[in-house]
Scaffold this motif. Sequence first.
Motif, PDB file in Angstrom:
ATOM      1  N   ILE A  51       0.894 -11.081  -5.739  1.00 50.17           N
ATOM      2  CA  ILE A  51       1.983 -10.435  -4.892  1.00 50.17           C
ATOM      3  C   ILE A  51       1.713  -8.789  -4.892  1.00 50.17           C
ATOM      4  O   ILE A  51       1.636  -8.162  -3.720  1.00 50.17           O
ATOM      5  N   LEU A  87      -2.123 -13.963   0.097  1.00 49.63           N
ATOM      6  CA  LEU A  87      -1.402 -14.060  -1.198  1.00 49.63           C
ATOM      7  C   LEU A  87      -2.206 -15.396  -1.780  1.00 49.63           C
ATOM      8  O   LEU A  87      -2.450 -15.605  -2.625  1.00 49.63           O
ATOM      9  N   VAL A 112      -1.371  -7.965  -3.059  1.00 52.69           N
ATOM     10  CA  VAL A 112      -1.026  -7.979  -1.320  1.00 52.69           C
ATOM     11  C   VAL A 112      -0.683  -6.646  -0.946  1.00 52.69           C
ATOM     12  O   VAL A 112      -0.552  -6.032   0.003  1.00 52.69           O
TER      13      VAL A 112
END
Length: 248
Positions: A96, A54, A99
């Motif tokens: 986010i 991240l 990932v």
Amino acid sequence: MRVSWATELGSAERGNEDFVAAAAGAVVVLDGCGLPLGTDLGCAHGTAWYARSLGTRLLARLLDGLGPVASAPVGPPEGAHRPRERPLVARLAGAIEDVAAAHRATCDLRLATTPAATVVAVRRRGELVDYLVLADSTLILDGRGGLRPITGGPYYAAADPAVADEAITGTVPAAELSRVLLLTDGATRLADMFGVTDWKGLADLASGAAGPAALIERTREVERTDPRSVRWPRGKVHDDATVAVCVF
């Protein structure tokens, strides 16, 4: 903006689940949520991998957003915000989602214990500085307005990009800042847990001639005086500790 940083693991048994990275104009600090060893994360990669993945994706997205700035709103956040007033929220949400997409096929991201992390980010755009804080890591702004520590709320970055909307964000003129510090909670203990210094003393120690590592070294010294967590009850005798110092 000059950036210096230090990071140190709290336990060799689990490794360092903090992450810090910087490039010209931006810096990110993340603290992976360290659940008890043996907890089913539903993920083959682990918490340190999540924080690292991240953090690198967020830093790349922050750098993509750099460029000439004609004008932008400034000042601390309050109340509702239009998207253009929270320029780092979309960057975090995108990271986010990146990932999540990278390990959704191999891992169960529906579990409440799926890897998660706190996030602190700072980006300089010309004469403006954007910042973002999510969860219980801390940002310290110091300048004309005095020293102000900022800690996020109860939401952590995990698999849902919508959580980025819960971040504390703001934009301030770079001319009003002398320094900005980004710290995980393992690096704020001297002020918020042990009470051996205040926030200014903590910031001065991290910004001194010995560099950010001096703050972590002093934290370890105090922790070792209470090896059984009796004087200062805490889940970890030594926690991962990371601090980044930006000087303007």
